[in-house]
Write an enzyme that holds these catalytic residues in place. Structure first.
Site, PDB file in Angstrom:
ATOM      1  N   LYS A  74       0.821  -1.213   0.000  1.00 13.34           N
ATOM      2  CA  LYS A  74       0.000   0.000   0.000  1.00 13.34           C
ATOM      3  C   LYS A  74       0.856   1.265   0.000  1.00 13.34           C
ATOM      4  O   LYS A  74       0.621   2.189  -0.783  1.00 13.34           O
ATOM      5  CB  LYS A  74      -0.937  -0.031   1.206  1.00 13.34           C
ATOM      6  N   THR A  76       3.997   1.511  -0.908  1.00  6.26           N
ATOM      7  CA  THR A  76       4.724   1.520  -2.176  1.00  6.26           C
ATOM      8  C   THR A  76       3.847   2.065  -3.290  1.00  6.26           C
ATOM      9  O   THR A  76       4.299   2.868  -4.131  1.00  6.26           O
ATOM     10  CB  THR A  76       5.196   0.092  -2.525  1.00  6.26           C
ATOM     11  N   ARG A  97       2.500   8.099   6.656  1.00  6.23           N
ATOM     12  CA  ARG A  97       2.814   8.090   8.088  1.00  6.23           C
ATOM     13  C   ARG A  97       4.288   7.806   8.331  1.00  6.23           C
ATOM     14  O   ARG A  97       4.982   7.265   7.474  1.00  6.23           O
ATOM     15  CB  ARG A  97       1.979   7.020   8.795  1.00  6.23           C
ATOM     16  N   LYS A 108       7.975  -5.912  10.167  1.00  4.72           N
ATOM     17  CA  LYS A 108       8.105  -5.252   8.875  1.00  4.72           C
ATOM     18  C   LYS A 108       9.543  -5.066   8.397  1.00  4.72           C
ATOM     19  O   LYS A 108       9.851  -5.260   7.230  1.00  4.72           O
ATOM     20  CB  LYS A 108       7.429  -3.872   8.918  1.00  4.72           C
ATOM     21  N   ALA A 275      -3.487   1.694  12.703  1.00  7.92           N
ATOM     22  CA  ALA A 275      -4.852   1.642  12.184  1.00  7.92           C
ATOM     23  C   ALA A 275      -5.681   0.558  12.851  1.00  7.92           C
ATOM     24  O   ALA A 275      -6.897   0.550  12.699  1.00  7.92           O
ATOM     25  CB  ALA A 275      -4.837   1.419  10.677  1.00  7.92           C
ATOM     26  N   PHE A 303      -3.384  -0.553   7.073  1.00  7.67           N
ATOM     27  CA  PHE A 303      -4.015  -1.871   6.960  1.00  7.67           C
ATOM     28  C   PHE A 303      -5.075  -1.873   5.855  1.00  7.67           C
ATOM     29  O   PHE A 303      -5.009  -1.099   4.910  1.00  7.67           O
ATOM     30  CB  PHE A 303      -4.570  -2.331   8.308  1.00  7.67           C
ATOM     31  N   PHE A 383       3.766  -8.690  -9.040  1.00  7.76           N
ATOM     32  CA  PHE A 383       4.935  -9.479  -8.666  1.00  7.76           C
ATOM     33  C   PHE A 383       5.365 -10.297  -9.889  1.00  7.76           C
ATOM     34  O   PHE A 383       4.529 -10.652 -10.734  1.00  7.76           O
ATOM     35  CB  PHE A 383       4.596 -10.421  -7.508  1.00  7.76           C
ATOM     36  N   TRP A 411       6.988  -0.893  -8.264  1.00  7.17           N
ATOM     37  CA  TRP A 411       8.086  -1.410  -7.436  1.00  7.17           C
ATOM     38  C   TRP A 411       9.335  -1.608  -8.296  1.00  7.17           C
ATOM     39  O   TRP A 411      10.434  -1.233  -7.889  1.00  7.17           O
ATOM     40  CB  TRP A 411       7.688  -2.736  -6.777  1.00  7.17           C
TER      41      TRP A 411
END
Length: 558
Positions: A74, A76, A97, A108, A275, A303, A383, A411
């Site tokens: 999200k 990214t 954030r 993470k 969140a 999230f 991906f 990405w």
């Protein structure tokens, strides 16, 4: 196949510009930038005040399906979309954030985007950055110290130490501190049960992210309820004369942080409430400032859409008077397959049947965002293992719901990989189709607001709340807090309160274990199921792979 560079390697190789040049893109004079080194700065409150009469740009929300270990991307996508909007000639700012140290060293390993869609300096943003979280932690614990000090020196306010609701915080995952006894030992005050939450769950974090200016900040700090007297009347932070000193500690932290993307576009990284246990959005002051400086502001909510987007719409937009023009729901083929029952180790194998089995989770989020009257598009974060058949299955599924799914490769390719998404988002935003409205009205009773979120967003049968909790909600309504929005603190991994129930369950109940009044922030928190406000570390924390290389570089952040 060539070896894929890590996020931190890509970020380190990026060609960054002095922060004054980034500010100049937004016409921010150098004297209104407070530099932290050469590549990040805070924006002065005086400059922000000067923007009041400017017209707002278009606000774009990026949200996602429920998170899985497979990854959604999200943040990214938020950064990639912001870069792509600039690439097609729009003036855009990204608003995200600040990462918390707890998750960065826990699950993470970082949260500044990924690949060629990152905000930089990545190491600083993921670690101490400009000290905002340290300031919030200090202000929170100053209030904690003043409470116990007041009791120690005679307790003239008549605080019932059994009913002190204000806990301590730290910006780290540490389950051992969830429940503690403080004040043991001669001369150390009066022993009482308390505990720690993670800093991003602090009401002060929520206050900083909802405050409009320093005056509003100090007022909200004073409105914090720290506990109750023996007659059950509330005790406020202002009763302890704590609001002034806390505001002093937060004065600089309230100013938004300006950084840049890998493609040298401006980004505001400011605030970071969780969140699942808070409202999950970057600061109102950063978003509002960005809207005065750009044609498009791309922001995220934490999230999945059931938590982050709902709170963005029902809390942040309601409180700040924001009107989103469009939304993006991020999904990955891998995450959809996991929702369809595939194990993580098998996600690289084509499985169209599993993709389709997982699509109802995406469909639920699409339906939910539409309930708020905001036009949307689905971004398939690509991906290399995704197959054409799997992608086509998602496209066709979204089309049956009257929507469009766009494959994005930001990405790997930066802004070039999100141009189609940017063009679609711009068209939606300029089309004027947004008819935004929150899910519930202010006058609805608090328990009914919680029931509304459960039934309309989670598709559950309702809530389960004890007589004690229901009585507490009634008392708050009688005390004038009934018009506040509710913040549902629930597992992010499922529409239910059980993190193992994936997909799109219906008919479940949401047990409310505890309710907390955040009178300063201006919402009521309902803690559901087994959710913890102080997370623990996983069996193999990300901290185990984060280290300094022989030449002094940080390695292992992602």
């Amino acid at each position: 196949m060539a070896q894929v560079k890590s996020d931190i390697e890509i970020a380190r190789e990026a060609s960054w510009k002095p922060i004054q040049e980034i500010g100049a893109k937004l016409d921010i004079p150098e004297e209104h930038l407070l530099p932290f080194g050469h590549d990040k700065a805070k924006i002065s409150s005086q400059f922000i005040s000067s923007l009041a009469d400017r017209k707002n740009g278009k606000l774009i929300l990026v949200t996602a399906i429920n998170p899985t270990p497979a990854g959604e991307g999200k943040t990214t996508t938020t950064i990639g979309l912001g870069d792509a909007l600039n690439r097609i000639g729009k003036k855009a700012i990204v608003c995200v954030r600040e990462p918390s140290l707890g998750p960065s060293f826990g699950m993470k390993g970082g949260a500044a985007g990924g690949g060629y869609s990152q905000v930089i300096p990545m190491e600083d943003i993921n670690l101490h950055f400009t000290g905002d979280f340290h300031a919030i932690t200090s202000a929170h614990n100053l209030l904690s110290a003043l409470i116990d000090n007041h009791v120690h020196w005679g307790n003239s306010l008549g605080i019932d130490t059994r009913r002190i609701t204000w806990r301590r915080v730290m910006d780290m995952n540490d389950r051992a501190l969830r429940d503690i006894v403080a004040g043991l030992g001669t001369g150390n005050g009066f022993p009482r049960e308390t505990g720690f939450d993670i800093t991003v769950a602090s009401e002060i974090m929520a206050i900083l992210c909802l405050a409009r200016d320093l005056h509003d900040l100090e007022q909200r700090l004073g409105n914090i309820i720290i506990g109750y007297r023996f007659d059950k009347t509330p005790v406020y932070a202002r009763d302890l004369k704590a609001d002034g000193a806390m505001a002093v500690l937060l004065r600089q932290a309230l100013q938004p942080n300006l950084v840049q993307t890998i493609e040298n576009n401006p980004a505001f990284v400011h605030g970071g409430p969780f969140a699942n246990i808070a409202h999950g959005c970057n600061s109102v002051i950063a978003t509002s400032t960005a809207l005065k400086l750009a044609d498009y502001v791309v922001t995220e909510a934490g999230f999945g859409a059931d938590l982050g987007a709902e709170k963005f719409f029902d809390i942040k937009c309601r409180k700040a008077g924001l009107k989103p023009a469009a939304a993006v729901i991020v999904a990955t083929i891998r995450a959809l397959k996991m929702n369809g029952g595939v194990k993580k180790e098998d996600l690289g194998t084509e499985n169209v049947k599993a993709v389709l089995a997982g699509c109802p989770n995406l469909g639920r989020h699409i339906e939910n965002v539409k309930q708020f009257g905001v036009p949307l598009v689905v971004a398939i974060n690509h991906f290399h293992s995704d197959t054409d058949a799997e992608v086509e299955a998602v496209r066709n599924y979204v089309a049956t719901l009257g929507g469009e799914a766009i494959v994005c490769s930001h990405w790997a390719n930066g802004s070039a990989g999100a141009v189609e998404l940017a063009e679609k988002v711009a068209a939606l935003a300029e089309g004027g189709a947004s008819n935004f409205a929150p899910l519930y009205v202010d006058d609805m009773p608090l328990l009914e607001k919680m029931e509304t979120v459960v039934k309309r967003i989670y598709r559950g049968a309702g809530v389960v709340a004890s007589d004690t909790i229901q009585a507490q909600l009634k008392r708050w309504e009688e005390e004038g807090y009934g018009k506040l929005p509710v913040c549902m603190a629930k597992t992010p991994y499922s529409f239910s309160a059980d993190p193992t129930v994936l997909g799109a369950p219906t008919g479940h109940v949401i047990p409310i274990r505890e309710v907390r009044l955040s009178a300063g922030a201006g919402f009521v928190v309902a803690i559901c199921g087994d959710l913890m406000t102080m997370p623990g570390l996983p069996r193999v924390p990300a901290a185990e792979r984060i280290f300094l290389s022989p030449d002094g570089y940080v390695e292992g952040l992602s």
